[in-house]
Scaffold this motif. Structure first.
Motif, PDB file in Angstrom:
ATOM      1  N   PRO A 282      69.848  -6.990 -10.799  1.00  0.00           N
ATOM      2  CA  PRO A 282      69.794  -8.558 -10.986  1.00  0.00           C
ATOM      3  C   PRO A 282      69.890  -8.936 -12.275  1.00  0.00           C
ATOM      4  O   PRO A 282      69.027  -8.229 -13.252  1.00  0.00           O
ATOM      5  CB  PRO A 282      68.614  -8.970  -9.936  1.00  0.00           C
ATOM      6  CG  PRO A 282      67.706  -7.891 -10.086  1.00  0.00           C
ATOM      7  CD  PRO A 282      68.355  -6.696 -10.162  1.00  0.00           C
ATOM      8  N   THR A 283      70.635  -9.969 -12.675  1.00  0.00           N
ATOM      9  CA  THR A 283      70.260 -10.672 -13.805  1.00  0.00           C
ATOM     10  C   THR A 283      69.934 -12.264 -13.658  1.00  0.00           C
ATOM     11  O   THR A 283      70.150 -12.560 -12.201  1.00  0.00           O
ATOM     12  CB  THR A 283      71.346 -10.462 -14.928  1.00  0.00           C
ATOM     13  OG1 THR A 283      72.281 -11.546 -14.717  1.00  0.00           O
ATOM     14  CG2 THR A 283      72.025  -9.321 -14.989  1.00  0.00           C
ATOM     15  N   GLU A 284      69.638 -12.747 -14.555  1.00  0.00           N
ATOM     16  CA  GLU A 284      69.644 -14.329 -14.235  1.00  0.00           C
ATOM     17  C   GLU A 284      70.778 -15.288 -13.696  1.00  0.00           C
ATOM     18  O   GLU A 284      70.718 -16.081 -13.311  1.00  0.00           O
ATOM     19  CB  GLU A 284      68.701 -15.316 -15.298  1.00  0.00           C
ATOM     20  CG  GLU A 284      69.529 -15.376 -16.743  1.00  0.00           C
ATOM     21  CD  GLU A 284      69.499 -14.234 -17.448  1.00  0.00           C
ATOM     22  OE1 GLU A 284      69.064 -12.811 -16.927  1.00  0.00           O
ATOM     23  OE2 GLU A 284      69.804 -14.063 -18.658  1.00  0.00           O
TER      24      GLU A 284
ATOM     25  N   VAL B  75      82.629  -6.346 -29.729  1.00  0.00           N
ATOM     26  CA  VAL B  75      81.803  -5.865 -28.605  1.00  0.00           C
ATOM     27  C   VAL B  75      81.027  -7.114 -28.168  1.00  0.00           C
ATOM     28  O   VAL B  75      80.580  -8.043 -28.956  1.00  0.00           O
ATOM     29  CB  VAL B  75      80.947  -4.776 -28.833  1.00  0.00           C
ATOM     30  CG1 VAL B  75      79.790  -5.272 -29.908  1.00  0.00           C
ATOM     31  CG2 VAL B  75      79.970  -4.337 -27.498  1.00  0.00           C
ATOM     32  N   ALA B  76      80.985  -7.320 -26.848  1.00  0.00           N
ATOM     33  CA  ALA B  76      80.249  -8.418 -26.345  1.00  0.00           C
ATOM     34  C   ALA B  76      79.000  -8.027 -25.890  1.00  0.00           C
ATOM     35  O   ALA B  76      78.640  -7.048 -25.365  1.00  0.00           O
ATOM     36  CB  ALA B  76      80.639  -8.991 -24.939  1.00  0.00           C
ATOM     37  N   ILE B  77      77.786  -8.756 -26.561  1.00  0.00           N
ATOM     38  CA  ILE B  77      76.350  -8.425 -26.071  1.00  0.00           C
ATOM     39  C   ILE B  77      75.572  -9.419 -25.695  1.00  0.00           C
ATOM     40  O   ILE B  77      75.776 -10.483 -26.045  1.00  0.00           O
ATOM     41  CB  ILE B  77      75.742  -8.209 -27.613  1.00  0.00           C
ATOM     42  CG1 ILE B  77      76.639  -7.137 -28.294  1.00  0.00           C
ATOM     43  CG2 ILE B  77      74.415  -7.795 -27.386  1.00  0.00           C
ATOM     44  CD1 ILE B  77      75.912  -5.547 -28.338  1.00  0.00           C
TER      45      ILE B  77
ATOM     46  N   PRO C 259      79.351  -5.064 -16.173  1.00  0.00           N
ATOM     47  CA  PRO C 259      80.095  -6.295 -15.629  1.00  0.00           C
ATOM     48  C   PRO C 259      79.395  -6.949 -14.422  1.00  0.00           C
ATOM     49  O   PRO C 259      78.545  -6.287 -13.850  1.00  0.00           O
ATOM     50  CB  PRO C 259      81.371  -5.697 -15.260  1.00  0.00           C
ATOM     51  CG  PRO C 259      80.988  -4.225 -14.925  1.00  0.00           C
ATOM     52  CD  PRO C 259      79.808  -3.628 -15.596  1.00  0.00           C
ATOM     53  N   SER C 260      80.024  -7.984 -13.810  1.00  0.00           N
ATOM     54  CA  SER C 260      79.384  -8.421 -12.630  1.00  0.00           C
ATOM     55  C   SER C 260      79.922  -7.683 -11.619  1.00  0.00           C
ATOM     56  O   SER C 260      80.695  -6.700 -11.571  1.00  0.00           O
ATOM     57  CB  SER C 260      80.144  -9.792 -12.400  1.00  0.00           C
ATOM     58  OG  SER C 260      81.485  -9.673 -12.374  1.00  0.00           O
ATOM     59  N   ALA C 261      78.762  -7.359 -10.621  1.00  0.00           N
ATOM     60  CA  ALA C 261      78.513  -6.405  -9.553  1.00  0.00           C
ATOM     61  C   ALA C 261      79.363  -6.710  -8.340  1.00  0.00           C
ATOM     62  O   ALA C 261      78.885  -6.610  -7.215  1.00  0.00           O
ATOM     63  CB  ALA C 261      77.385  -5.696  -9.162  1.00  0.00           C
TER      64      ALA C 261
ATOM     65  N   GLU D 273      78.264 -16.609 -14.387  1.00  0.00           N
ATOM     66  CA  GLU D 273      78.161 -15.591 -15.408  1.00  0.00           C
ATOM     67  C   GLU D 273      77.917 -16.573 -16.513  1.00  0.00           C
ATOM     68  O   GLU D 273      78.058 -17.588 -16.645  1.00  0.00           O
ATOM     69  CB  GLU D 273      79.672 -14.913 -15.654  1.00  0.00           C
ATOM     70  CG  GLU D 273      79.969 -14.341 -14.144  1.00  0.00           C
ATOM     71  CD  GLU D 273      80.841 -15.241 -13.555  1.00  0.00           C
ATOM     72  OE1 GLU D 273      80.970 -16.387 -13.719  1.00  0.00           O
ATOM     73  OE2 GLU D 273      81.273 -14.703 -12.219  1.00  0.00           O
ATOM     74  N   SER D 274      77.386 -15.525 -17.370  1.00  0.00           N
ATOM     75  CA  SER D 274      76.836 -16.174 -18.935  1.00  0.00           C
ATOM     76  C   SER D 274      78.073 -16.726 -19.642  1.00  0.00           C
ATOM     77  O   SER D 274      79.252 -16.398 -19.376  1.00  0.00           O
ATOM     78  CB  SER D 274      76.373 -14.797 -19.533  1.00  0.00           C
ATOM     79  OG  SER D 274      77.382 -13.934 -19.956  1.00  0.00           O
ATOM     80  N   THR D 275      77.703 -17.569 -20.582  1.00  0.00           N
ATOM     81  CA  THR D 275      78.428 -18.275 -21.589  1.00  0.00           C
ATOM     82  C   THR D 275      78.858 -17.088 -22.575  1.00  0.00           C
ATOM     83  O   THR D 275      78.102 -16.285 -23.053  1.00  0.00           O
ATOM     84  CB  THR D 275      77.664 -19.327 -22.277  1.00  0.00           C
ATOM     85  OG1 THR D 275      77.033 -20.183 -21.420  1.00  0.00           O
ATOM     86  CG2 THR D 275      78.514 -20.106 -23.269  1.00  0.00           C
TER      87      THR D 275
END
Ligand code: TXA
Ligand code: MG
Length: 319
Positions: free
Chosen positions: A26-28, A112-114, A136-138, A174-176
């Motif tokens: 999980p992430t936020e 690269v995206a971090i 990536p999203s699961a 998903e994140s910005t």
């Protein structure tokens, strides 16, 4: 076989990652499917499990902003200012890439995206692994992102090494994604850190528009995304839906739905945070219930509303 892990088994999750395995955690924002970003075959396993086009780069998850120079160069001052305010949290930075991240993870791009997730379970796994973790999203490629471990099981059981079964995610979108690799800082994907919040720190940040999409180098934006099996239609009010409804129409939005004919399923959200948190799970519930059409109420395009509208539009595309 896919192992189920409890959140307190983060050492075991980290061990699997260190050995080149794939672990959903999980992430936020949403659940991610992690693998070691320095291991080419581990990265390949992510693309295979998701059925993801190999030209779509992954986001690399790090435990702490101090690690950024291990993986990126030419990090501008504005990145540090933004990290100070928003990290850890749902903000991803696109920056010039160092060779320490394998090319497969970034689909051969020179950027690269971090990001630095704030979720305690994600942080513990990252700390125990001591590696940059591409995630990536699961979900299976093209499907709505997974916001519960059950959704991860639905899409990836038998295709990944382990799934960490934690609570539903907080934010649900998903994140910005913010591109800081060229002269104009640009939001490529809207998320919970809003354009308005970013512009308070750096007024020069602009939003990617469809007009400049062609010139933007983010392959993920061009792929099919966020789509349930049902047809998604957008509406200003649930009244509009009753006109062309079938027997199995569902509705999600902010307004109540005490309308004719009754919806097969409906979700009235108290505010846009709840709308964001519920959207992808609602899409998946509708698929389980064999809903044919999902009506989604439009929201005002400010703050988090921009992220909701972006996902709604893309879910509605050609479905
Ligand atoms: O919240 C999130 O960001 C979640 C969690 C798991 O962290 N991850 C996520 O990953 O949404 P994914 O792979 O589903 O979306 C990554 C997005 C894609 O649109 C991709 O094209 C873009 O980030 N991206 C990745 N690397 C990029 C790069 N170097 N340049 C431009 N866009 C990039
Ligand atoms: Mg995704």
């Amino acid at each position: 076989m896919t192992l189920r892990l409890d959140p307190d088994q983060f050492f075991q999750a980290a061990d699997i990652l260190k050995r080149g395995g794939t672990v959903a955690f999980p992430t936020e924002t949403v659940y991610g499917l992690g693998a070691d970003a320095t291991n080419a075959s581990a990265i390949e396993a992510i693309f295979t499990a998701k059925g993801r086009p190999s030209d779509n780069p992954l986001i690399i998850h790090l435990q702490h902003p101090d690690q950024i120079l291990d993986y990126c160069h030419n990090v501008p001052r504005i990145a540090y200012q933004l990290m100070e305010v928003f990290c850890p949290g749902p903000l991803t930075f696109v920056l010039p890439k160092k060779a320490s991240i394998v090319d497969g993870a970034t689909a051969g791009m020179n950027t690269v995206a971090i990001r630095f997730p704030s979720h305690p379970t994600a942080q513990k796994i990252l700390e125990a692994a001591g590696l940059p973790i591409a995630a990536p999203s699961a979900n299976r490629s093209g499907r709505p992102s997974a916001t519960t471990w059950q959704a991860v099981v639905e899409d990836l059981d038998g295709r990944v090494d382990a799934i960490v079964c934690d609570l539903p995610t907080d934010i649900g979108l998903e994140s910005t994604v913010l591109d800081l690799s060229s002269t104009t800082p640009m939001v490529l994907r809207c998320g919970a850190i809003t354009l308005e919040q970013l512009q308070r720190v750096e007024p020069a940040i602009i939003l990617r528009s469809d007009a400049n999409l062609a010139s933007v180098n983010s392959p993920g934006l061009r792929h099919r995304h966020y789509q349930p099996r049902a047809k998604v239609v957008l509406c200003d009010s649930p009244n509009q839906l009753s006109l062309n409804s079938t027997n199995s129409i569902a509705y999600i939005g902010l307004d109540p739905t005490d309308l004719q004919p009754p919806f097969s399923m409906s979700k009235q959200c108290q505010d846009i945070d709840e709308y964001a948190r519920s959207l992808f799970d609602f899409f998946r519930q509708c698929d389980v219930a064999n809903i044919e059409t999902i009506g989604c109420q439009r929201v005002e395009e400010i703050g988090l509303g921009r992220a909701i509208m972006d996902r709604l539009r893309r879910a509605a595309e050609s479905s």
